[in-house]
Design a protein around this motif. Structure first.
Motif, PDB file in Angstrom:
ATOM      1  N   ASN A   2      30.573   9.717  28.207  1.00  0.00           N
ATOM      2  CA  ASN A   2      32.218  10.466  27.745  1.00  0.00           C
ATOM      3  C   ASN A   2      31.956  10.571  26.493  1.00  0.00           C
ATOM      4  O   ASN A   2      32.850  11.691  26.083  1.00  0.00           O
ATOM      5  CB  ASN A   2      32.969   9.622  27.639  1.00  0.00           C
ATOM      6  CG  ASN A   2      33.752   9.861  29.996  1.00  0.00           C
ATOM      7  OD1 ASN A   2      33.925  10.146  30.425  1.00  0.00           O
ATOM      8  ND2 ASN A   2      33.760   7.844  30.012  1.00  0.00           N
ATOM      9  N   VAL A   3      31.933   9.776  25.579  1.00  0.00           N
ATOM     10  CA  VAL A   3      31.526  10.018  23.912  1.00  0.00           C
ATOM     11  C   VAL A   3      31.193  11.438  23.615  1.00  0.00           C
ATOM     12  O   VAL A   3      29.347  10.924  24.535  1.00  0.00           O
ATOM     13  CB  VAL A   3      31.777   9.245  23.303  1.00  0.00           C
ATOM     14  CG1 VAL A   3      30.952   9.526  22.032  1.00  0.00           C
ATOM     15  CG2 VAL A   3      32.300   7.626  23.899  1.00  0.00           C
ATOM     16  N   ALA A 302      32.000   0.296  27.857  1.00  0.00           N
ATOM     17  CA  ALA A 302      32.187  -0.239  28.584  1.00  0.00           C
ATOM     18  C   ALA A 302      33.259  -1.526  27.808  1.00  0.00           C
ATOM     19  O   ALA A 302      34.245  -2.142  28.107  1.00  0.00           O
ATOM     20  CB  ALA A 302      31.003  -1.126  28.808  1.00  0.00           C
ATOM     21  N   VAL A 303      32.386  -1.510  26.136  1.00  0.00           N
ATOM     22  CA  VAL A 303      33.525  -2.789  25.405  1.00  0.00           C
ATOM     23  C   VAL A 303      35.632  -2.290  25.316  1.00  0.00           C
ATOM     24  O   VAL A 303      36.025  -3.102  25.679  1.00  0.00           O
ATOM     25  CB  VAL A 303      33.246  -3.561  25.177  1.00  0.00           C
ATOM     26  CG1 VAL A 303      33.932  -4.771  23.450  1.00  0.00           C
ATOM     27  CG2 VAL A 303      31.422  -4.070  24.715  1.00  0.00           C
ATOM     28  N   ALA A 304      35.190  -1.353  24.728  1.00  0.00           N
ATOM     29  CA  ALA A 304      36.341  -1.066  23.675  1.00  0.00           C
ATOM     30  C   ALA A 304      37.268   0.273  24.675  1.00  0.00           C
ATOM     31  O   ALA A 304      38.085   0.358  24.195  1.00  0.00           O
ATOM     32  CB  ALA A 304      35.483  -0.090  22.313  1.00  0.00           C
ATOM     33  N   GLY A 305      36.392   0.765  25.264  1.00  0.00           N
ATOM     34  CA  GLY A 305      36.856   2.222  25.841  1.00  0.00           C
ATOM     35  C   GLY A 305      36.547   3.714  25.184  1.00  0.00           C
ATOM     36  O   GLY A 305      36.355   3.704  24.138  1.00  0.00           O
ATOM     37  N   ALA A 306      36.309   4.463  25.906  1.00  0.00           N
ATOM     38  CA  ALA A 306      35.775   5.981  25.536  1.00  0.00           C
ATOM     39  C   ALA A 306      36.987   6.420  24.530  1.00  0.00           C
ATOM     40  O   ALA A 306      36.062   6.909  23.523  1.00  0.00           O
ATOM     41  CB  ALA A 306      35.557   6.742  26.847  1.00  0.00           C
ATOM     42  N   THR A 307      37.822   6.137  24.287  1.00  0.00           N
ATOM     43  CA  THR A 307      39.167   6.678  23.672  1.00  0.00           C
ATOM     44  C   THR A 307      38.805   6.524  22.244  1.00  0.00           C
ATOM     45  O   THR A 307      38.717   7.094  21.426  1.00  0.00           O
ATOM     46  CB  THR A 307      39.767   6.431  23.866  1.00  0.00           C
ATOM     47  OG1 THR A 307      40.534   6.750  25.280  1.00  0.00           O
ATOM     48  CG2 THR A 307      41.311   7.085  23.440  1.00  0.00           C
ATOM     49  N   VAL A 308      38.466   4.890  22.163  1.00  0.00           N
ATOM     50  CA  VAL A 308      38.469   3.751  21.056  1.00  0.00           C
ATOM     51  C   VAL A 308      37.053   4.236  20.173  1.00  0.00           C
ATOM     52  O   VAL A 308      37.152   4.703  19.146  1.00  0.00           O
ATOM     53  CB  VAL A 308      38.510   2.621  21.187  1.00  0.00           C
ATOM     54  CG1 VAL A 308      37.732   1.738  19.655  1.00  0.00           C
ATOM     55  CG2 VAL A 308      40.009   2.378  21.433  1.00  0.00           C
ATOM     56  N   VAL A 309      35.998   4.579  21.299  1.00  0.00           N
ATOM     57  CA  VAL A 309      34.336   4.913  20.412  1.00  0.00           C
ATOM     58  C   VAL A 309      34.306   6.446  19.946  1.00  0.00           C
ATOM     59  O   VAL A 309      33.945   6.402  19.429  1.00  0.00           O
ATOM     60  CB  VAL A 309      33.913   4.156  22.070  1.00  0.00           C
ATOM     61  CG1 VAL A 309      32.242   4.885  21.200  1.00  0.00           C
ATOM     62  CG2 VAL A 309      33.385   3.394  22.734  1.00  0.00           C
ATOM     63  N   GLN A 310      34.707   7.248  21.298  1.00  0.00           N
ATOM     64  CA  GLN A 310      35.365   8.960  20.512  1.00  0.00           C
ATOM     65  C   GLN A 310      35.749   8.871  19.243  1.00  0.00           C
ATOM     66  O   GLN A 310      35.516   9.460  18.247  1.00  0.00           O
ATOM     67  CB  GLN A 310      35.775   9.518  21.682  1.00  0.00           C
ATOM     68  CG  GLN A 310      35.936  11.326  21.155  1.00  0.00           C
ATOM     69  CD  GLN A 310      34.479  11.626  21.341  1.00  0.00           C
ATOM     70  OE1 GLN A 310      33.755  11.283  22.682  1.00  0.00           O
ATOM     71  NE2 GLN A 310      34.033  11.906  20.150  1.00  0.00           N
ATOM     72  N   ARG A 311      37.037   8.344  18.780  1.00  0.00           N
ATOM     73  CA  ARG A 311      37.685   7.986  17.965  1.00  0.00           C
ATOM     74  C   ARG A 311      37.234   7.419  16.873  1.00  0.00           C
ATOM     75  O   ARG A 311      37.014   7.698  15.602  1.00  0.00           O
ATOM     76  CB  ARG A 311      38.899   7.530  18.014  1.00  0.00           C
ATOM     77  CG  ARG A 311      40.308   6.816  16.723  1.00  0.00           C
ATOM     78  CD  ARG A 311      41.505   6.620  16.740  1.00  0.00           C
ATOM     79  NE  ARG A 311      41.916   7.093  18.082  1.00  0.00           N
ATOM     80  CZ  ARG A 311      42.704   6.098  18.611  1.00  0.00           C
ATOM     81  NH1 ARG A 311      42.800   5.052  18.374  1.00  0.00           N
ATOM     82  NH2 ARG A 311      43.821   6.496  20.108  1.00  0.00           N
ATOM     83  N   ALA A 312      35.734   6.312  16.234  1.00  0.00           N
ATOM     84  CA  ALA A 312      35.426   5.802  15.766  1.00  0.00           C
ATOM     85  C   ALA A 312      34.234   6.689  15.170  1.00  0.00           C
ATOM     86  O   ALA A 312      33.814   6.924  14.261  1.00  0.00           O
ATOM     87  CB  ALA A 312      35.080   4.681  16.292  1.00  0.00           C
ATOM     88  N   TYR A 313      33.908   7.983  16.424  1.00  0.00           N
ATOM     89  CA  TYR A 313      32.655   8.036  16.108  1.00  0.00           C
ATOM     90  C   TYR A 313      32.721   9.127  15.599  1.00  0.00           C
ATOM     91  O   TYR A 313      32.214   9.423  14.159  1.00  0.00           O
ATOM     92  CB  TYR A 313      31.354   8.886  16.897  1.00  0.00           C
ATOM     93  CG  TYR A 313      30.896   7.312  17.676  1.00  0.00           C
ATOM     94  CD1 TYR A 313      29.099   7.575  17.080  1.00  0.00           C
ATOM     95  CD2 TYR A 313      30.783   5.951  17.913  1.00  0.00           C
ATOM     96  CE1 TYR A 313      28.412   6.618  17.563  1.00  0.00           C
ATOM     97  CE2 TYR A 313      30.590   5.181  18.513  1.00  0.00           C
ATOM     98  CZ  TYR A 313      28.759   5.106  17.655  1.00  0.00           C
ATOM     99  OH  TYR A 313      27.558   4.200  17.857  1.00  0.00           O
ATOM    100  N   ASP A 314      33.841  10.175  15.752  1.00  0.00           N
ATOM    101  CA  ASP A 314      34.856  11.214  14.614  1.00  0.00           C
ATOM    102  C   ASP A 314      34.261  10.621  13.364  1.00  0.00           C
ATOM    103  O   ASP A 314      34.359  11.904  12.801  1.00  0.00           O
ATOM    104  CB  ASP A 314      36.034  11.780  15.577  1.00  0.00           C
ATOM    105  CG  ASP A 314      35.639  12.719  17.700  1.00  0.00           C
ATOM    106  OD1 ASP A 314      34.552  13.022  17.278  1.00  0.00           O
ATOM    107  OD2 ASP A 314      36.749  12.448  18.076  1.00  0.00           O
TER     108      ASP A 314
END
Length: 335
Positions: A2-3, A302-314
């Motif tokens: 997703n990310v 799988a750990v933090a959720g796609a929304t958190v990971v996407q926000r972090a990488y953005d």
């Protein structure tokens, strides 16, 4: 996966932070949760942890796993990835442009010190990158005498093996550094313990990390001690968060889960964490920044959720964080 993000080539860390005038724990730290994104430095990690939180760390040490070889008289590099139970090794053949995919069963390569390597069979069905190989000499001796740390094109010069070890390294066995733990220093660990943060060890020997597109993670050897399993249960029962230091620690810990709890376990894990297998006990992860096509991103989801990971990488791209093993670090929290 997703990310999605585009990684500018100038955001790859090309040298250890010490060579850039920073302490190990002076790299940047991005803290992301469902509520917010925060930018700080790794030495301030304790400000984002609570007494009773448990950091699970990988005690695997990094091998000098890259060795020069001759293939039909032509120089190439062999990356020694994984030691197998029968004494053979999983290896990758490399040229300056990337992996060599034309290996043949029975092919023999010359190694330093009159040793040789014979390709036996592909290590995984449908993959031409990794091979199971027999070596005529003790591999640990070959690596000690002629090996160097594995590095890729974004690191233009060689650095000593000590730059590829973490403060937790005790048992050599990883082809590449479990790099999420690199920013930890003895002083930082002492400070966190003093503040009531707990640490628990486990072991996972990681293989080479340069998969072909769509190639799943390889099986890896791991060990979760009984004391670590008990500490995980203790922390969870008292409201503490279980935070894996690195994708290796997360994979090993989740491989020891049964009936919703962690138990002592060891052996080989082929667990692939992702949308179809979310983390059961890991509440957060300290992790480096991974390339756009890396399977590690699925584990982070799988750990933090796609929304958190996407926000972090953005945010990491926008704020020009540095990627890869010598780069900056994130703390991703599920809740």
């Amino acid at each position: 996966m997703n990310v999605r993000f585009d990684l500018p080539p100038d955001l790859s860390a090309s040298a250890p932070p010490e060579a850039r005038g920073l302490a190990r724990d002076g790299v940047r730290l991005l803290v992301a949760s469902p509520e917010s994104v925060h930018h700080t430095v790794f030495s301030a990690l304790g400000e984002h942890l609570r007494p009773g939180d448990l950091l699970v760390v990988n005690t695997s040490g990094t091998l000098p796993a890259a060795v020069d070889a001759l293939r039909g008289g032509r120089p190439i590099v062999v990356h020694f990835s994984t030691s197998l139970d029968d004494g053979s090794w999983v290896v990758e053949l490399r040229a300056p442009g990337g992996p060599l995919l034309d290996g043949r069963p029975g092919e023999r390569l010359d190694l330093p010190g009159d040793a040789s390597l014979t390709l036996l069979a592909p290590a995984a069905q449908g993959s031409a990158r990794l091979w199971r190989a027999a070596v005529s000499a003790e591999v640990t001796g070959v690596l000690a005498a002629a090996g160097r740390p594995i590095r890729y094109g974004y690191v233009p010069r060689a650095w000593p093996l000590s730059d590829y070890q973490t403060v937790f390294a005790r048992e050599p066995g990883s082809a590449e550094m479990p790099s999420a733990a690199r920013p930890f220093t003895p002083a930082l660990v002492t400070g966190l313990v003093t503040e009531g943060v707990l640490f628990a060890p486990l072991l996972l020997h990681t293989g080479v990390s340069s998969p072909e597109a769509g190639e799943p993670p390889q099986a890896e050897r791991f060990r979760v001690p009984a004391t670590t399993a008990a500490l995980v249960s203790w922390a969870r029962d008292r409201g503490g968060r279980v935070i894996a230091v690195g994708t290796t620690a997360a994979r090993a810990l989740e491989s020891a889960v049964s009936d919703g709890a962690v138990h002592a376990a060891e052996g080989w894990t082929d667990l692939v964490l992702g949308p179809d297998r979310p983390a059961a006990v890991v509440d957060g992860i300290v992790t480096g920044l991974h390339a756009p096509d890396a399977s590690h991103l699925l584990l982070l989801e799988a750990v933090a959720g796609a929304t958190v990971v996407q926000r972090a990488y953005d945010a990491a791209v926008a704020q020009r964080y540095l990627w890869h093993e010598f780069g900056d670090v994130s703390l991703l929290l599920r809740h």
